[in-house]
Design a protein around this motif. Structure first.
Motif, PDB file in Angstrom:
ATOM      1  N   VAL A 146     -82.262 -18.867 -25.522  1.00 31.22           N
ATOM      2  CA  VAL A 146     -83.232 -19.817 -24.978  1.00 31.22           C
ATOM      3  C   VAL A 146     -84.248 -19.157 -24.053  1.00 31.22           C
ATOM      4  O   VAL A 146     -85.330 -19.682 -23.852  1.00 31.22           O
ATOM      5  N   ASN A 147     -83.898 -18.035 -23.472  1.00 26.31           N
ATOM      6  CA  ASN A 147     -84.817 -17.344 -22.560  1.00 26.31           C
ATOM      7  C   ASN A 147     -85.678 -16.357 -23.340  1.00 26.31           C
ATOM      8  O   ASN A 147     -85.543 -15.147 -23.211  1.00 26.31           O
ATOM      9  N   LEU A 148     -86.596 -16.891 -24.134  1.00 26.30           N
ATOM     10  CA  LEU A 148     -87.420 -16.067 -25.010  1.00 26.30           C
ATOM     11  C   LEU A 148     -88.799 -15.875 -24.407  1.00 26.30           C
ATOM     12  O   LEU A 148     -89.306 -16.738 -23.683  1.00 26.30           O
ATOM     13  N   SER A 149     -89.413 -14.757 -24.738  1.00 25.66           N
ATOM     14  CA  SER A 149     -90.793 -14.518 -24.320  1.00 25.66           C
ATOM     15  C   SER A 149     -91.720 -15.435 -25.118  1.00 25.66           C
ATOM     16  O   SER A 149     -91.322 -16.017 -26.138  1.00 25.66           O
ATOM     17  N   ALA A 150     -92.965 -15.521 -24.687  1.00 26.02           N
ATOM     18  CA  ALA A 150     -93.946 -16.350 -25.409  1.00 26.02           C
ATOM     19  C   ALA A 150     -94.111 -15.862 -26.840  1.00 26.02           C
ATOM     20  O   ALA A 150     -94.189 -16.666 -27.779  1.00 26.02           O
ATOM     21  N   GLU A 151     -94.133 -14.541 -27.033  1.00 20.14           N
ATOM     22  CA  GLU A 151     -94.292 -13.970 -28.366  1.00 20.14           C
ATOM     23  C   GLU A 151     -93.097 -14.300 -29.258  1.00 20.14           C
ATOM     24  O   GLU A 151     -93.258 -14.605 -30.438  1.00 20.14           O
ATOM     25  N   GLU A 152     -91.887 -14.236 -28.687  1.00 18.98           N
ATOM     26  CA  GLU A 152     -90.688 -14.565 -29.455  1.00 18.98           C
ATOM     27  C   GLU A 152     -90.659 -16.042 -29.839  1.00 18.98           C
ATOM     28  O   GLU A 152     -90.256 -16.401 -30.947  1.00 18.98           O
ATOM     29  N   LYS A 153     -91.108 -16.906 -28.929  1.00 20.24           N
ATOM     30  CA  LYS A 153     -91.180 -18.337 -29.241  1.00 20.24           C
ATOM     31  C   LYS A 153     -92.178 -18.605 -30.371  1.00 20.24           C
ATOM     32  O   LYS A 153     -91.919 -19.422 -31.252  1.00 20.24           O
ATOM     33  N   ILE A 154     -93.313 -17.934 -30.332  1.00 17.92           N
ATOM     34  CA  ILE A 154     -94.316 -18.096 -31.393  1.00 17.92           C
ATOM     35  C   ILE A 154     -93.749 -17.607 -32.723  1.00 17.92           C
ATOM     36  O   ILE A 154     -93.889 -18.263 -33.753  1.00 17.92           O
ATOM     37  N   PHE A 155     -93.087 -16.453 -32.686  1.00 16.95           N
ATOM     38  CA  PHE A 155     -92.462 -15.936 -33.911  1.00 16.95           C
ATOM     39  C   PHE A 155     -91.449 -16.940 -34.466  1.00 16.95           C
ATOM     40  O   PHE A 155     -91.452 -17.243 -35.652  1.00 16.95           O
ATOM     41  N   ASN A 156     -90.574 -17.456 -33.608  1.00 22.86           N
ATOM     42  CA  ASN A 156     -89.568 -18.423 -34.052  1.00 22.86           C
ATOM     43  C   ASN A 156     -90.209 -19.678 -34.626  1.00 22.86           C
ATOM     44  O   ASN A 156     -89.731 -20.228 -35.621  1.00 22.86           O
ATOM     45  N   TYR A 157     -91.287 -20.139 -34.016  1.00 24.80           N
ATOM     46  CA  TYR A 157     -91.983 -21.323 -34.516  1.00 24.80           C
ATOM     47  C   TYR A 157     -92.547 -21.074 -35.916  1.00 24.80           C
ATOM     48  O   TYR A 157     -92.356 -21.877 -36.829  1.00 24.80           O
ATOM     49  N   ARG A 158     -93.206 -19.940 -36.082  1.00 27.53           N
ATOM     50  CA  ARG A 158     -93.788 -19.634 -37.397  1.00 27.53           C
ATOM     51  C   ARG A 158     -92.715 -19.391 -38.444  1.00 27.53           C
ATOM     52  O   ARG A 158     -92.841 -19.821 -39.591  1.00 27.53           O
ATOM     53  N   LEU A 159     -91.641 -18.707 -38.060  1.00 30.55           N
ATOM     54  CA  LEU A 159     -90.539 -18.496 -38.994  1.00 30.55           C
ATOM     55  C   LEU A 159     -89.915 -19.829 -39.389  1.00 30.55           C
ATOM     56  O   LEU A 159     -89.595 -20.058 -40.550  1.00 30.55           O
ATOM     57  N   SER A 160     -89.779 -20.717 -38.418  1.00 32.78           N
ATOM     58  CA  SER A 160     -89.216 -22.039 -38.702  1.00 32.78           C
ATOM     59  C   SER A 160     -90.089 -22.804 -39.689  1.00 32.78           C
ATOM     60  O   SER A 160     -89.578 -23.467 -40.598  1.00 32.78           O
ATOM     61  N   ARG A 161     -91.401 -22.723 -39.543  1.00 36.27           N
ATOM     62  CA  ARG A 161     -92.311 -23.388 -40.478  1.00 36.27           C
ATOM     63  C   ARG A 161     -92.138 -22.845 -41.894  1.00 36.27           C
ATOM     64  O   ARG A 161     -92.174 -23.598 -42.866  1.00 36.27           O
ATOM     65  N   ALA A 162     -91.965 -21.538 -42.010  1.00 35.91           N
ATOM     66  CA  ALA A 162     -91.771 -20.934 -43.340  1.00 35.91           C
ATOM     67  C   ALA A 162     -90.382 -21.253 -43.887  1.00 35.91           C
ATOM     68  O   ALA A 162     -90.218 -21.537 -45.074  1.00 35.91           O
ATOM     69  N   ARG A 163     -89.379 -21.258 -43.029  1.00 36.89           N
ATOM     70  CA  ARG A 163     -88.012 -21.487 -43.462  1.00 36.89           C
ATOM     71  C   ARG A 163     -87.759 -22.928 -43.883  1.00 36.89           C
ATOM     72  O   ARG A 163     -86.933 -23.202 -44.752  1.00 36.89           O
ATOM     73  N   ARG A 164     -88.472 -23.880 -43.287  1.00 41.89           N
ATOM     74  CA  ARG A 164     -88.262 -25.292 -43.619  1.00 41.89           C
ATOM     75  C   ARG A 164     -88.596 -25.619 -45.070  1.00 41.89           C
ATOM     76  O   ARG A 164     -88.177 -26.655 -45.584  1.00 41.89           O
ATOM     77  N   ILE A 165     -89.329 -24.751 -45.725  1.00 47.04           N
ATOM     78  CA  ILE A 165     -89.662 -24.964 -47.145  1.00 47.04           C
ATOM     79  C   ILE A 165     -88.391 -25.158 -47.965  1.00 47.04           C
ATOM     80  O   ILE A 165     -88.324 -26.039 -48.820  1.00 47.04           O
ATOM     81  N   VAL A 166     -87.388 -24.338 -47.732  1.00 44.25           N
ATOM     82  CA  VAL A 166     -86.152 -24.442 -48.514  1.00 44.25           C
ATOM     83  C   VAL A 166     -85.419 -25.744 -48.192  1.00 44.25           C
ATOM     84  O   VAL A 166     -84.862 -26.386 -49.084  1.00 44.25           O
TER      85      VAL A 166
END
Length: 198
Positions: free
Chosen positions: A122-142
């Motif tokens: 939960v203690n992620l940097s801003a860059e890590e949060k952005i990465f997780n958000y974008r990965l989540s958007r791509a992963r939700r396709i499945v």
């Protein structure tokens, strides 16, 4: 899996344009398909949801189509374990399938050069949060593809009461029909089946 370099490029462009995730060639996850457990199978098919199931492991492209499926692992297996034993794993491990790209998955899968998953914690940097958000958007396709499959093929609404090899054939057939309908029918997917963002 896609057969030509052009098909791979189309998938990568789709993930880049629609999900803002470049060099992505698919979204990976497993789905438990509820079955009526074979007699004398013990806990082999009993899963964490307290039902009996087999696992549909899938890689889905940017357009909600199944690029790869592995059907039939028993429900007590983990997604990561099923992935490690599937036919595509060795090709990915040996660099025979993806040269300059990745597939995305959730925390059930191992982090690899060809397989990305979110940063933990939960203690992620801003860059890590952005990465997780974008990965989540791509992963939700499945996840959406599984949802579409279940909503369109009502056999998935309850335990499938037949032999295991017949269940495997049913799942494979519905995935093939899903892909065909996705490509040929404009009304197959409704707005309620997929994620929307404002």
């Amino acid at each position: 899996m896609p057969n030509t370099e052009e098909e791979w490029k189309t998938i990568e462009a789709g993930f880049n344009t629609k999900r803002n995730f470049p060099t992505c060639y698919g979204s990976l996850n497993g789905k438990h398909v509820e079955i009526r457990a074979p007699s004398n199978s013990g806990s082999e098919f009993f899963n964490y949801k307290k039902t009996s199931s087999i696992i549909l492991l899938a890689i889905v492209d940017h357009n909600y189509c199944f690029s790869y499926i592995n059907v039939g692992a028993s429900g007590n297996a983990s997604d990561g374990g099923v992935f490690k034993n599937c036919s595509i794993h060795e090709q990915l491990e040996n660099g025979l399938l993806l040269e300059d790209g990745v597939i995305v998955g959730d925390t059930a899968f191992p982090l690899k050069t060809y397989l990305l998953k979110p940063y933990p914690g939960v203690n992620l940097s801003a860059e890590e949060k952005i990465f997780n958000y974008r990965l989540s958007r791509a992963r939700r396709i499945v996840e959406n593809a599984f949802g579409i499959l279940v909503s369109r093929f009502r056999i998935f609404e309850k335990a499938i009461p037949t032999y295991l090899n017949t269940v495997d054939a049913i799942i494979s057939a519905t995935c093939a029909l899903h892909n065909w309908l996705r490509k040929k029918s404009k009304s197959y997917i409704t707005a309620t089946c997929i994620d929307r963002e404002d």
